[in-house]
Design an enzyme around this catalytic site. Structure first.
Site, PDB file in Angstrom:
ATOM      1  N   GLY A 121       0.815  -1.201   0.000  1.00  0.00           N
ATOM      2  CA  GLY A 121       0.000   0.000   0.000  1.00  0.00           C
ATOM      3  C   GLY A 121       0.847   1.249   0.000  1.00  0.00           C
ATOM      4  N   GLY A 136       2.410   5.513   4.743  1.00  0.00           N
ATOM      5  CA  GLY A 136       1.590   6.115   5.782  1.00  0.00           C
ATOM      6  C   GLY A 136       0.252   5.457   6.008  1.00  0.00           C
ATOM      7  CE  LYS A 175       3.352  -0.193   3.146  1.00  0.00           C
ATOM      8  NZ  LYS A 175       3.028   1.242   3.259  1.00  0.00           N
ATOM      9  CB  THR A 176       5.877  -0.313   9.418  1.00  0.00           C
ATOM     10  OG1 THR A 176       6.378  -0.275   8.079  1.00  0.00           O
ATOM     11  CG2 THR A 176       6.988  -0.729  10.362  1.00  0.00           C
ATOM     12  CB  SER A 202      -5.255   2.422 -16.194  1.00  0.00           C
ATOM     13  OG  SER A 202      -4.453   3.471 -15.695  1.00  0.00           O
ATOM     14  CE  LYS A 234      -5.914   3.592 -11.813  1.00  0.00           C
ATOM     15  NZ  LYS A 234      -5.986   2.782 -13.046  1.00  0.00           N
TER      16      LYS A 234
END
Length: 757
Positions: free
Chosen positions: A341, A344, A347-348, A664, A707
């Site tokens: 991801g 910020g 995740k960690t 995309s 998005k």
């Protein structure tokens, strides 16, 4: 029968012993002539009492009281060696049953007498020349047999408790005689070494006795010194103890003892002593023992995850599933988790929450920018300055064999002449192989199967396929404005206040001010910039509080109106939707490592010769999308496309300093070209994303949640997405879907009909 525990006394059968009454403590009065006694031998001295059956050796000695003198001396004659069974201790009283253990009579009386006579003759010759030799000679001549002599002189022999017991425990009479003879000969050699009066010895056997005597004397003296000064215990003895209690596997123990022997031989003056010391210090500091299973409380784990992180519902569900599987298997089990991801998004930090939920130690390894394989596997000890790899270094830091280990930024690993660190991770992250992970520095296998590995990355594009296949990627979607608001209220603001030393009643940030920070001062999927803004406000408030007197100052209030006084003018120019619609200009959606963003495809015709110009720092894939879109538009609008023969076409994507790539934007470019050629403008409230094929189909794309979040943040009302991405809408926040009209499309013609009318 009277049972008496005995420590460190050489007891042998058919020998007369004399004990003072106080040896039997307060039970001495129970002894009478002809009373039977069972001596049980203790493994270690227990001065405080509390003797238990496991403290006994399995073989003891039966005896009989022969006489009790008026001087309170008890004469006892030992009888048979016995095997002790069913020992127990009740109210401090020892109970046991026993059976006579027969000896193997492998020596005749003549052989036994000859061996005794030879040994006594050696001892008589040895005591000559000593001041106490005359007394010793008379004492030796009074001994009747080998057992009598060994028992009488045992206090002068440097025998351990185990060695004294070994003599009694040996079934073979010949073996007992050999052990006693060896003990006396070692005693004589030690005495000669200590008095520095020995002459050069001859013969291999005598040399072996001397070597054994020297080693035993050194060990004995070193032990005495260590006991007297525990703070100055020698390095060799210190590592001997650490190796003994480390719980290493056989291979690791063999290597450690090999290095220890080399360290002992080299001595402190050797230039290799430091390297050997560092190696032993490292391997003995690791936790080698298998961890005990700790029950996993899923309700508590869920509560901890909710307490530490707001939102992330699907991520938490997957973590709880992993913990449930581990609870059922009662061991480490399941996939290696890869959290993917934008920066910020937590995740960690969620790795720390997992460790707290499991009650385990937490260690983090940053892999960003690592280029050398040795950083993972360590350096071989043949190199100067060799060090273990980061994996084993982290295991040492944790102090346990089952930590939660976060491998941060695995997508930032690099590859060069120093090796491929990503390939070195293959063994680490494979549950089938990591039970025998071998670090080059240690050169022995270590079990990593009990470690819960958690990896983090911003994208999977740069992770090698073999490494990616060993992990299960879990997407961390960006936070919506509402989620950021709650995260700020619940976590960021309290933490910032605490860090800056500001009380809650001294500073208040209003809801409107907080929402303005989110909307106008940050543009990210995570909350790092939001955290920085809040900390900036707290620092500015701290200055005011100190100047005005922290105790007397009125509470400060940060509102939407005075926010600029703390943060200045807004730093982020959030991309907003177009104000006016123009033919040839269409809004698209893009994914970046920082989250989602909107982009504009701008097209323009100028007089020329049919030249196509593309600007905006586009990558090769996006340039190919332009060629496909141009071909599709020419086939769908053949009449309108004739204008391209005598006009140049310019296609531009703003923010030219930012590199852009990916397929995309295919339908956005196609729609922009169709809008330009037909002269029909596309509504500014409309955005779209999707790859196009030459057949005119709209193909699926990635990063849909980010998005759509960017579209909603920019004021877009309607979005076209590929029909095959409909299932991905489950990952989109409800508040985003509520504010957008999401239209699935299957073909380019569907897009053009709905966009151009």
């Amino acid at each position: 029968m009277f049972i008496q525990p005995v420590y460190n006394i050489m007891l042998l059968p058919e020998v007369t012993y004399f004990f003072k009454k106080d040896f039997f403590a307060d039970r001495a009065e129970e002894l009478t002539p002809d009373a039977d006694i069972l001596f049980v031998l203790l493994r270690e001295e227990l001065p405080g009492g509390g003797v238990q059956p496991e403290n006994f050796y399995p073989i003891g000695l039966s005896a009989k009281v022969e006489n009790i003198s008026e001087e309170d001396v008890i004469q006892i004659r030992t009888v048979d060696r016995v095997e002790i069974a069913g020992a127990s201790v009740e109210d401090g009283e020892i109970r046991a049953s026993f059976a006579v253990r027969p000896s193997v009579e492998d020596m005749t009386e003549e052989e036994a007498q000859t061996a005794f006579t030879e040994l006594r003759t050696e001892l008589l010759r040895f005591v000559q020349g000593y001041q106490w030799g005359l007394w010793a000679r008379g004492f030796l001549l009074q001994r009747k047999n080998m057992y009598d002599m060994a028992s009488a002189l045992s206090e002068y022999l440097n025998l351990t408790t185990d060695e004294k017991y070994q003599v009694l425990a040996s079934d073979s009479v010949r073996t007992r005689y050999e052990l006693i003879s060896r003990a006396f000969r070692e005693f004589m050699e030690i005495a000669r070494v200590s008095s520095e009066a020995q002459e050069a010895q001859k013969g291999d056997q005598e040399q072996l006795y001397r070597e054994a005597a020297l080693k035993k004397q050194i060990d004995y003296l070193q032990k005495e010194l260590d006991d007297m000064h525990p703070e100055n215990v020698s390095d060799v003895r210190k590592f001997e103890k650490k190796i003994a209690r480390s719980g290493m596997n056989k291979e690791a123990r063999r290597e450690a003892e090999k290095v220890l022997n080399r360290m002992r031989q080299e001595g402190k003056e050797s230039h290799e002593y430091g390297m050997l010391y560092d190696y032993l210090d490292f391997v003995t500091s690791l936790s080698w023992k298998a961890p005990e299973y700790t029950p996993i409380d899923l309700d508590r784990a869920g509560a901890i995850l909710d307490e530490d992180h707001y939102g992330l519902k699907k991520v938490k569900e997957r973590i709880i599933q992993q913990l449930a599987v581990m609870a059922l298997n009662r061991k480490q089990y399941g996939s290696i988790l890869l959290f993917v991801g934008a920066p910020g998004t937590g995740k960690t930090s969620i790795g720390q929450s997992i460790a707290r939920a499991l009650g385990r130690e937490y260690v983090r390894i940053s892999l960003g920018g690592i280029r050398d394989e040795a950083e993972i596997r360590g350096h071989r000890r043949t190199y100067i300055g060799a060090m273990p790899g980061r994996i084993m270094e982290a295991m040492k830091r944790s102090g346990v064999s089952n930590p939660v280990m976060v491998l941060d930024e695995v997508d930032k690993l690099a590859k060069d002449y120093g090796g491929d660190p990503a390939s070195a991770l293959l063994e680490v992250l494979d549950p089938e192989q990591n039970s025998t992970f071998t670090d080059h520095y240690m050169n022995v296998p270590y079990d990593l199967s009990n470690v819960l590995f958690v990896c983090t990355a911003n994208t999977t594009d740069t992770i090698p396929e073999p490494l990616l296949n060993r992990m299960e990627a879990i997407s961390f979607p960006g936070y919506t404005a509402v989620e950021k608001y709650h995260i700020a209220r619940k976590h960021l603001i309290p933490k910032a206040l605490d860090t800056m030393g500001i009380r809650k009643d001294q500073l208040k940030i209003t809801d409107s001010a907080l929402r303005r920070i989110i909307e106008e001062y940050t543009m990210e999927s995570g909350v790092r910039d939001l955290k920085k803004c809040i900390e900036t406000i707290c620092r500015s408030a701290a200055v005011e509080l100190v100047k005005n007197g922290a105790q007397k100052a009125d509470a400060l209030s940060v509102t939407r109106q005075n926010l600029a006084d703390y943060l200045g003018r807004k730093q982020v120019q959030t991309e907003r939707k177009l104000r006016a619609k123009t033919p040839g200009v269409v809004t698209g959606l893009a994914w970046t490592r920082a989250g989602g963003a909107i982009l504009f495809i701008e097209t323009k015709l100028t007089e020329g010769k049919g030249k196509v110009q593309i600007t905006g720092q586009l990558g090769d894939v996006m340039k190919e999308s332009v060629q496909i879109a141009l071909t599709l538009v020419k086939s769908l609008y053949p009449k309108e496309s004739r204008v391209l023969e005598d006009h140049d076409l310019h296609i531009h994507v703003p923010a030219g300093a930012v590199p852009k790539d990916g397929p995309s934007a295919g339908i956005t470019i196609t729609t922009a070209l169709a809008s330009l050629l037909t002269g029909k403008a596309v509504d500014t409230d409309l955005a779209m994303t999707g790859e196009v094929s030459l057949r005119g189909g709209v193909m699926p794309i990635g990063g849909l949640p980010e998005k759509l979040m960017a579209a909603q943040r920019s004021g877009i009302k309607k979005v076209f997405i590929p029909e095959e991405n409909v299932e991905d809408l489950e990952d989109v926040a409800a508040e985003v879907k509520e504010k957008l009209d999401i239209v699935p499309v299957k073909k380019v013609t569907d897009v053009l009909k709905k966009a151009l009318g």
